[in-house]
Design a protein around this motif. Structure first.
Motif, PDB file in Angstrom:
ATOM      1  N   SER A 171       0.850  -1.188   0.000  1.00 20.87           N
ATOM      2  CA  SER A 171       0.000   0.000   0.000  1.00 20.87           C
ATOM      3  C   SER A 171       0.887   1.239   0.000  1.00 20.87           C
ATOM      4  CB  SER A 171      -0.922   0.003   1.220  1.00 20.87           C
ATOM      5  OG  SER A 171      -0.179   0.123   2.419  1.00 20.87           O
ATOM      6  N   ASP A 176      -2.401   0.998   4.280  1.00 16.53           N
ATOM      7  CA  ASP A 176      -3.250  -0.167   4.552  1.00 16.53           C
ATOM      8  C   ASP A 176      -2.376  -1.312   5.064  1.00 16.53           C
ATOM      9  OD1 ASP A 176      -4.977  -2.323   4.579  1.00 16.53           O
ATOM     10  OD2 ASP A 176      -6.053  -1.673   2.796  1.00 16.53           O
ATOM     11  N   HIS A 507      -6.121   6.366  -1.621  1.00 13.66           N
ATOM     12  CA  HIS A 507      -5.192   6.169  -0.499  1.00 13.66           C
ATOM     13  C   HIS A 507      -4.958   7.517   0.157  1.00 13.66           C
ATOM     14  CE1 HIS A 507      -2.369   7.982  -3.297  1.00 13.66           C
ATOM     15  NE2 HIS A 507      -2.635   7.027  -4.171  1.00 13.66           N
ATOM     16  N   THR A 548     -12.694   1.215   2.302  1.00 13.10           N
ATOM     17  CA  THR A 548     -11.945   0.098   2.871  1.00 13.10           C
ATOM     18  C   THR A 548     -12.601  -0.440   4.133  1.00 13.10           C
ATOM     19  OG1 THR A 548      -9.876   0.992   2.007  1.00 13.10           O
ATOM     20  CG2 THR A 548      -9.704  -0.660   3.748  1.00 13.10           C
TER      21      THR A 548
END
Length: 844
Positions: A171, A176, A507, A548
């Motif tokens: 990630s 993550d 992200h 997520t």
């Protein structure tokens, strides 16, 4: 297990990292400092600090691998501060602690003191050591992932890219941990970590280049990162530490800004992570450090920042998903520099002069009247000043004549239209996206806002909270021009918060503290907005979930008290409230950029701690003034245009010829596409000045009113009212080959970068022999045929350059006209030559 005491000894670093001067900026962290004030007499009294501080004021070492970076700061009588960490000696009072290179390490449980001595001054720092008999395993989430980030393994150019590299995906910057745990421990046929033979793990062999690695060598066995990864693998590569307290805050000392003054050009940084359970940990050598201007600043592995040359830059410190920046100003004495007594019109000049004086950059002098008039007309209306106006202005002797012109232009229709055009560029106001006259309706709404000087907080609120039929509610077209929810969130953040949050969609933002949760929280503001054809409505239900975690997210900013209320109202109220960290600062910065071609923060929609403003005090003062004025946009323009900074010459001197960001001279830039088309038309005589247009418009309106069924008169009036012949005054862009060649945006993006100003071959061809130029030149001969040579030359120069021709220019042009056997052709050639000069094509 590796011991943290094996960290790199900073004393072995370059000799030019010995001393640093810094300007201390008091903040809330100041209360943490331990301060001593001593009167001492040394061999060199002028170099003796009046006061010494040590950070942190108390050292707590609660585990075997704990370490604390000490930073020693001296405050001097002349107001300067300096990093004395490498000048100090550190003497522990007991064997429970040791200090090497300014870093405290534990040896055994107990209490002690560290005597910090600088010259004749000594300060004692209390130390408490504990946990030396307890296990201290490597923490996956807070140490292993931090090391991978520090060495670039999970960067976007490496394994942090969406597809990874070589089948190995991490990630981005460790956002993550679950993905990373899976890839490291169970991926790659379990060869990436080998608990039985840790040194043979691919996760170590590849970055050491013991086996081929496309990314090259990233580790050495002496690196902290190697030791952390090796011990983590040897301990079983455990990843089940999700219940461990998360990092909630990062404190970088000193901050938020420092001055390095030659010859003391270095500063030690300390990085402390604060965790949710109340504990803190020194992560100075685990954090990732990046420098914004590598030609100005460098940073070592032990986070010692060194100034390389005069200028400004930012050092960004990342630890996990937290990022903080320290802004550095590096100053050096410039031979021959003496700050003169300069006029200052308002606080704009005061702040600019303070920064220029600090960096020893000499500002240029004021521009002449002709240059000012042409500049301010182009900036405020997009048009060249009428020739007769230029001639009268040059002859005027009143001291306040420049201020009067500024006030006159701010009240003009041309100002409202031109500045609305630049705003419409960002709001995607084009007929393709908004057909059936809706683009024109939205554009007229924007023009009216400038025409009436509607407070900007009200304009923004009306746009962000609009609902209804977009053929009747102009601002509702904002939502129809950006149909996708995520696009709407990104556009709103970019336009009204000056932030590019699009990276946070997938992200956490790699260069700022925008998280994925922030991104979808902004989207949550607009999730209940529904669009059916041309109608915008708001439903009472609808939520946004984190992609997520699946967590339902609250809307960004101030949430509505009523769960069914329109969330946009609460968001707009939060956004436009005085003191908001985004709204006022972003708008005044955009205004500055329109007048200078460059923002105080540049690019204008990239506000982040790692991209600091060139002159922070200037930006803050403009924002405060904007709020105090009731978000009066004209007042900000008036303030800037009246400043000496705006009225400077483009000519440089030996002290400022390299300056591109501090506004020590007015920056030269090419006319925009619309400005150039109108300038060519006016110089060639095919476009009348606005004063004549107003007269023609009044006549056309009278004719149309008297003959309501005359389609010709109605069309003529409509055409004049829409000012379609003027590219800078149109409601919607023309998108002609000429305008597109010179970078007119298609209005498909909220980014100011969509307007392109780089030179191209097509531009040269358009000016040399393009259809628009040829068409304008055809009428030039007829326009100027009635004038004698002397008057012809004068009118041309006033129209094109807003100045009188020099004697040399008069003589040369007169000879050209006399030599020619075909006067119309000679006049066309003359106009063509003028519009291809640098003086004509550039804003100066």
């Amino acid at each position: 297990m590796w011991n943290w005491s094996q960290r790199v000894d900073p004393l072995a670093e370059r000799a030019d990292h010995i001393k640093a001067i810094a300007a201390f900026d008091p903040n809330e962290a100041h209360s943490m400092f331990c301060t001593i004030l001593l009167a001492a007499t040394l061999a060199a009294p002028t170099d003796v600090p009046n006061r010494v501080e040590v950070y942190p004021p108390k050292v707590t070492l609660a585990s075997k691998r704990a370490a604390v970076q000490l930073v020693v700061t001296g405050h001097f009588a002349n107001g300067e501060t300096r990093d004395l960490t490498r000048d100090a000696t550190f003497t522990p009072s007991a064997e429970s602690v040791e200090v090497r290179g300014g870093v405290a390490f534990p040896k055994k449980d107990g209490k002690a003191e560290i005597a910090v001595k600088v010259g004749e001054q000594t300060l004692k720092i209390p130390v408490e050591v504990s946990g030396q008999t307890n296990p201290d395993p490597i923490r996956f989430r807070t140490e292993t992932l931090a090391v991978l980030t520090r060495h670039g393994c999970n960067a976007g150019s490496c394994h942090g890219s969406p597809e990874g590299k070589g089948g190995f995906r991490l990630s981005l910057f460790g956002y993550d941990p679950l993905i990373d745990a899976e890839s490291l421990v169970r991926g790659g046929l379990n060869r990436r970590v080998d608990a039985f033979s840790p040194a043979d793990s691919l996760a170590l062999k590849k970055p050491l280049m013991r086996v081929p690695h496309i990314g090259g060598k990233k580790l050495n066995k002496t690196d902290l990162g190697y030791r952390v990864l090796l011990d983590w693998i040897a301990e079983g590569a455990k990843t089940n530490d999700e219940k461990q307290a998360a990092c909630v805050k990062l404190v970088v000392y000193p901050g938020p800004s420092r001055i390095l003054r030659s010859p003391h050009m270095s500063q030690q940084l300390s990085v402390i992570a604060n965790f949710a359970d109340g504990t803190t940990r020194d992560v100075t050598t685990l954090a990732t450090i990046e420098v914004s201007h590598k030609e100005i600043l460098s940073v070592s592995d032990s986070v010692l920042v060194t100034g390389l040359k005069r200028g400004q830059g930012a050092v960004s410190v990342r630890y996990l998903n937290h990022l903080e920046s320290v802004h550095f100003t590096v100053t050096e004495d410039v031979p021959g520099f003496v700050w003169p007594s300069l006029p200052e019109t308002n606080f704009v000049d005061q702040h600019v002069h303070a920064k220029l004086k600090q960096l020893q950059v000499m500002p240029s002098g004021s521009c002449d009247d002709a240059t000012f008039l042409r500049r301010v007309y182009l900036d405020l209306t997009g048009l060249l000043p009428p020739g007769e106006k230029a001639k009268a202005f040059l002859a005027e002797t009143a001291k306040d004549k420049r201020s009067k012109v500024i006030d006159e232009l701010l009240e003009s229709e041309e100002f409202a239209r031109y500045w609305a055009l630049r705003t419409a560029d960002l709001l995607r106001v084009n007929a393709k996206t908004l057909p059936e006259g809706r683009a024109e309706l939205f554009a007229e709404f924007l023009i009216d806002g400038y025409r009436k000087n509607t407070p900007f907080d009200k304009v923004a609120t009306e746009i962000l909270t609009a609902s209804g039929d977009a053929t009747k509610v102009p601002a509702a077209n904002y939502f129809l021009a950006t149909p996708v929810l995520e696009d709407l969130a990104e556009t709103t953040a970019q336009l009204f918060m000056g932030s590019r949050v699009n990276c946070a969609k997938c992200h956490n933002h790699p260069f700022e503290n925008w998280t994925q949760e922030d991104y979808y929280s902004i989207a949550a503001v607009f999730v209940r907005v529904k669009k059916a054809g041309k109608v915008v409505t708001v439903t009472p239900t609808g939520e946004t979930k984190h992609p997520t975690s699946g967590k339902t997210l609250s809307p960004f900013g101030a949430g509505a008290t009523d769960a069914k209320a329109d969330r946009r109202i609460a968001f707009a109220a939060w956004l436009t409230k005085p003191g908001n960290p985004f709204f006022a600062r972003v708008e005044v910065n955009r205004t500055w950029a329109r007048l200078f071609g460059r923002g105080i923060v540049h690019p204008v929609d990239d506000f982040r701690s790692s991209n600091p403003p060139a002159i922070p005090d200037l930006l803050d003062s403009l924002a405060v003034e904007f709020e105090k004025s009731g978000f009066d946009r004209k007042q900000v323009v008036r303030l800037i245009c009246n400043s000496q900074t705006y009225q400077r010459s483009t000519a440089t001197n030996k002290f400022n010829e390299e300056d591109e960001a501090l506004f020590s001279h007015y920056p030269i830039r090419r006319l925009t596409a619309e400005q150039m088309q109108d300038a060519i038309g006016y110089t060639a005589g095919s476009l009348v000045p606005p004063s004549e247009l107003t007269i023609a418009l009044a006549k056309a309106e009278k004719d149309a009113t008297a003959a309501p069924n005359d389609k010709g008169k109605q069309a003529a009036f409509k055409k004049l009212r829409a000012r379609t012949e003027y590219a800078t005054q149109r409601l919607t862009p023309e998108q002609s080959p000429f305008l597109m060649a010179f970078g007119q945006p298609k209005r498909e993006s909220p980014c100011a970068c969509e307007r392109i100003d780089e030179p191209t071959v097509d531009q040269a061809l358009q000016l040399l022999n393009g259809p628009l130029v040829n068409g304008r030149l055809t009428g030039a001969a007829g326009e100027y045929a009635k004038f004698a040579d002397a008057e012809l030359i004068e009118r041309l120069w006033l129209a094109a350059f807003s100045r009188m021709p020099t004697e040399a220019e008069r003589k040369k042009v007169a000879e050209h006209l006399k030599r020619s056997e075909n006067r119309p052709d000679a006049m066309r050639d003359l106009v063509w030559a003028i519009i291809n000069t640098r003086e004509f094509l550039l804003q100066h």
